[in-house]
Design a protein around this motif. Structure first.
Motif, PDB file in Angstrom:
ATOM      1  N   LEU A 213     109.023  72.840  87.718  1.00 19.99           N
ATOM      2  CA  LEU A 213     107.847  73.000  86.860  1.00 19.99           C
ATOM      3  C   LEU A 213     108.041  73.991  85.712  1.00 19.99           C
ATOM      4  O   LEU A 213     107.383  73.868  84.681  1.00 19.99           O
ATOM      5  CB  LEU A 213     106.641  73.429  87.708  1.00 19.99           C
ATOM      6  N   VAL A 214     108.912  74.948  85.882  1.00 17.84           N
ATOM      7  CA  VAL A 214     109.039  76.031  84.904  1.00 17.84           C
ATOM      8  C   VAL A 214     109.373  75.564  83.475  1.00 17.84           C
ATOM      9  O   VAL A 214     108.734  76.008  82.528  1.00 17.84           O
ATOM     10  CB  VAL A 214     110.031  77.104  85.406  1.00 17.84           C
ATOM     11  N   PRO A 215     110.344  74.671  83.253  1.00 14.06           N
ATOM     12  CA  PRO A 215     110.721  74.363  81.867  1.00 14.06           C
ATOM     13  C   PRO A 215     109.838  73.345  81.130  1.00 14.06           C
ATOM     14  O   PRO A 215     110.236  72.830  80.088  1.00 14.06           O
ATOM     15  CB  PRO A 215     112.153  73.843  82.000  1.00 14.06           C
ATOM     16  N   VAL A 216     108.642  73.080  81.590  1.00 19.94           N
ATOM     17  CA  VAL A 216     107.805  72.032  80.993  1.00 19.94           C
ATOM     18  C   VAL A 216     107.497  72.291  79.512  1.00 19.94           C
ATOM     19  O   VAL A 216     107.741  71.430  78.662  1.00 19.94           O
ATOM     20  CB  VAL A 216     106.492  71.845  81.791  1.00 19.94           C
ATOM     21  N   VAL A 217     106.950  73.421  79.174  1.00 19.74           N
ATOM     22  CA  VAL A 217     106.508  73.680  77.799  1.00 19.74           C
ATOM     23  C   VAL A 217     107.689  73.783  76.838  1.00 19.74           C
ATOM     24  O   VAL A 217     107.676  73.172  75.761  1.00 19.74           O
ATOM     25  CB  VAL A 217     105.619  74.936  77.730  1.00 19.74           C
ATOM     26  N   SER A 218     108.714  74.520  77.217  1.00 20.26           N
ATOM     27  CA  SER A 218     109.860  74.650  76.314  1.00 20.26           C
ATOM     28  C   SER A 218     110.533  73.299  76.077  1.00 20.26           C
ATOM     29  O   SER A 218     110.961  72.999  74.959  1.00 20.26           O
ATOM     30  CB  SER A 218     110.867  75.674  76.849  1.00 20.26           C
ATOM     31  N   SER A 219     110.596  72.474  77.093  1.00 14.59           N
ATOM     32  CA  SER A 219     111.208  71.146  76.933  1.00 14.59           C
ATOM     33  C   SER A 219     110.397  70.279  75.971  1.00 14.59           C
ATOM     34  O   SER A 219     110.963  69.551  75.152  1.00 14.59           O
ATOM     35  CB  SER A 219     111.326  70.445  78.284  1.00 14.59           C
ATOM     36  N   TYR A 220     109.066  70.339  76.062  1.00 18.70           N
ATOM     37  CA  TYR A 220     108.220  69.546  75.161  1.00 18.70           C
ATOM     38  C   TYR A 220     108.544  69.877  73.703  1.00 18.70           C
ATOM     39  O   TYR A 220     108.802  68.980  72.894  1.00 18.70           O
ATOM     40  CB  TYR A 220     106.736  69.793  75.440  1.00 18.70           C
ATOM     41  N   PHE A 221     108.534  71.157  73.372  1.00 21.93           N
ATOM     42  CA  PHE A 221     108.762  71.531  71.982  1.00 21.93           C
ATOM     43  C   PHE A 221     110.189  71.232  71.525  1.00 21.93           C
ATOM     44  O   PHE A 221     110.393  70.794  70.389  1.00 21.93           O
ATOM     45  CB  PHE A 221     108.388  72.999  71.745  1.00 21.93           C
ATOM     46  N   CYS A 222     111.148  71.428  72.381  1.00 23.87           N
ATOM     47  CA  CYS A 222     112.530  71.097  72.011  1.00 23.87           C
ATOM     48  C   CYS A 222     112.685  69.607  71.754  1.00 23.87           C
ATOM     49  O   CYS A 222     113.316  69.201  70.772  1.00 23.87           O
ATOM     50  CB  CYS A 222     113.494  71.558  73.095  1.00 23.87           C
ATOM     51  N   HIS A 223     112.104  68.769  72.608  1.00 23.10           N
ATOM     52  CA  HIS A 223     112.226  67.323  72.415  1.00 23.10           C
ATOM     53  C   HIS A 223     111.433  66.864  71.191  1.00 23.10           C
ATOM     54  O   HIS A 223     111.886  66.000  70.440  1.00 23.10           O
ATOM     55  CB  HIS A 223     111.784  66.568  73.663  1.00 23.10           C
ATOM     56  N   ARG A 224     110.282  67.450  70.996  1.00 26.27           N
ATOM     57  CA  ARG A 224     109.457  67.065  69.842  1.00 26.27           C
ATOM     58  C   ARG A 224     110.124  67.450  68.526  1.00 26.27           C
ATOM     59  O   ARG A 224     110.120  66.675  67.569  1.00 26.27           O
ATOM     60  CB  ARG A 224     108.089  67.727  69.957  1.00 26.27           C
ATOM     61  N   LEU A 225     110.681  68.649  68.485  1.00 20.89           N
ATOM     62  CA  LEU A 225     111.239  69.159  67.233  1.00 20.89           C
ATOM     63  C   LEU A 225     112.711  68.822  67.019  1.00 20.89           C
ATOM     64  O   LEU A 225     113.202  68.896  65.896  1.00 20.89           O
ATOM     65  CB  LEU A 225     111.042  70.684  67.177  1.00 20.89           C
ATOM     66  N   LEU A 226     113.418  68.444  68.080  1.00 23.68           N
ATOM     67  CA  LEU A 226     114.853  68.208  67.958  1.00 23.68           C
ATOM     68  C   LEU A 226     115.254  66.793  68.360  1.00 23.68           C
ATOM     69  O   LEU A 226     115.804  66.031  67.570  1.00 23.68           O
ATOM     70  CB  LEU A 226     115.621  69.233  68.804  1.00 23.68           C
ATOM     71  N   THR A 227     114.959  66.431  69.594  1.00 24.07           N
ATOM     72  CA  THR A 227     115.484  65.185  70.155  1.00 24.07           C
ATOM     73  C   THR A 227     114.940  63.927  69.475  1.00 24.07           C
ATOM     74  O   THR A 227     115.704  63.049  69.103  1.00 24.07           O
ATOM     75  CB  THR A 227     115.175  65.103  71.663  1.00 24.07           C
ATOM     76  N   PHE A 228     113.625  63.841  69.356  1.00 25.50           N
ATOM     77  CA  PHE A 228     113.003  62.592  68.909  1.00 25.50           C
ATOM     78  C   PHE A 228     112.363  62.708  67.528  1.00 25.50           C
ATOM     79  O   PHE A 228     111.342  62.099  67.264  1.00 25.50           O
ATOM     80  CB  PHE A 228     111.968  62.140  69.948  1.00 25.50           C
ATOM     81  N   ARG A 229     112.969  63.447  66.621  1.00 22.71           N
ATOM     82  CA  ARG A 229     112.420  63.589  65.262  1.00 22.71           C
ATOM     83  C   ARG A 229     112.709  62.374  64.430  1.00 22.71           C
ATOM     84  O   ARG A 229     113.669  61.730  64.530  1.00 22.71           O
ATOM     85  CB  ARG A 229     113.027  64.788  64.533  1.00 22.71           C
TER      86      ARG A 229
END
Length: 129
Positions: free
Chosen positions: A113-129
Motif C-alpha cells: 500500500l505504501v507506494p500508491v501516491v508516488s506511483s500515480y504521479f510518476c506514471h502520470r507525469l512520466l510513463t503515460f505522457r
C-alpha cells in the motif's frame, strides 16, 4: 473534488494489489518470503500495466516499448520500497510490537500500500505522457 483519473488509478491499483498480495501466498509455497514478495510484485505489475495503459491513462495508442520501460523503471523503486517495508515490519517492527500471528501477511499488505501516491504521479507525469 477527487480526480476521476486518480479514482480509476486506485481501482486498477487495487486490482493489481490484490493480484500481488494473493499470489504471494501461492509463491510462498515454493520460495522464501523475500523472493515470493518480488515474484508477486511482478504479477501485480503486469496486471497494473495492462489496466493503467487501457483504462486509467488511456495510452494504448502510444508506443508500447517506451511505456513498458518507463513503467518498469518506476516500479523498480516501488518494489524496493515494498520489499524494504515488508521485511522491516515482518522481522523487526511487528514482533517488537508483540504481533506474532500473521506478521508476514500484515507486513506485506502495508508494503504493497505504501507506494500508491508516488506511483500515480510518476506514471502520470512520466510513463503515460
Amino acid at each position: 473534488m477527487i480526480n476521476s483519473q486518480f479514482v480509476r488509478f486506485l481501482v486498477a491499483g487495487g486490482m493489481a494489489a490484490t493480484a500481488n498480495y494473493g499470489s504471494r501466498f501461492l509463491f510462498s509455497q515454493w520460495v522464501g518470503y523475500g523472493a515470493a514478495i518480488v515474484l508477486a510484485y511482478l504479477v501485480g505489475m503486469t496486471v497494473a500495466f495492462v489496466l493503467m495503459r487501457q483504462h486509467v491513462f488511456l495510452a494504448s495508442s502510444g508506443a508500447l516499448a517506451p511505456q513498458v520501460f518507463k513503467f518498469a523503471a518506476v516500479n523498480v523503486l516501488a518494489v524496493l520500497q515494498t520489499l524494504l517495508i515488508s521485511l522491516l515490519l515482518a522481522h523487526w517492527v511487528l514482533p517488537a510490537m508483540g504481533v506474532v500471528t500473521l506478521t508476514e501477511a500484515i507486513a506485506h499488505l502495508v508494503g504493497v500500500l505504501v507506494p500508491v501516491v508516488s506511483s500515480y504521479f510518476c506514471h502520470r507525469l512520466l510513463t503515460f505522457r
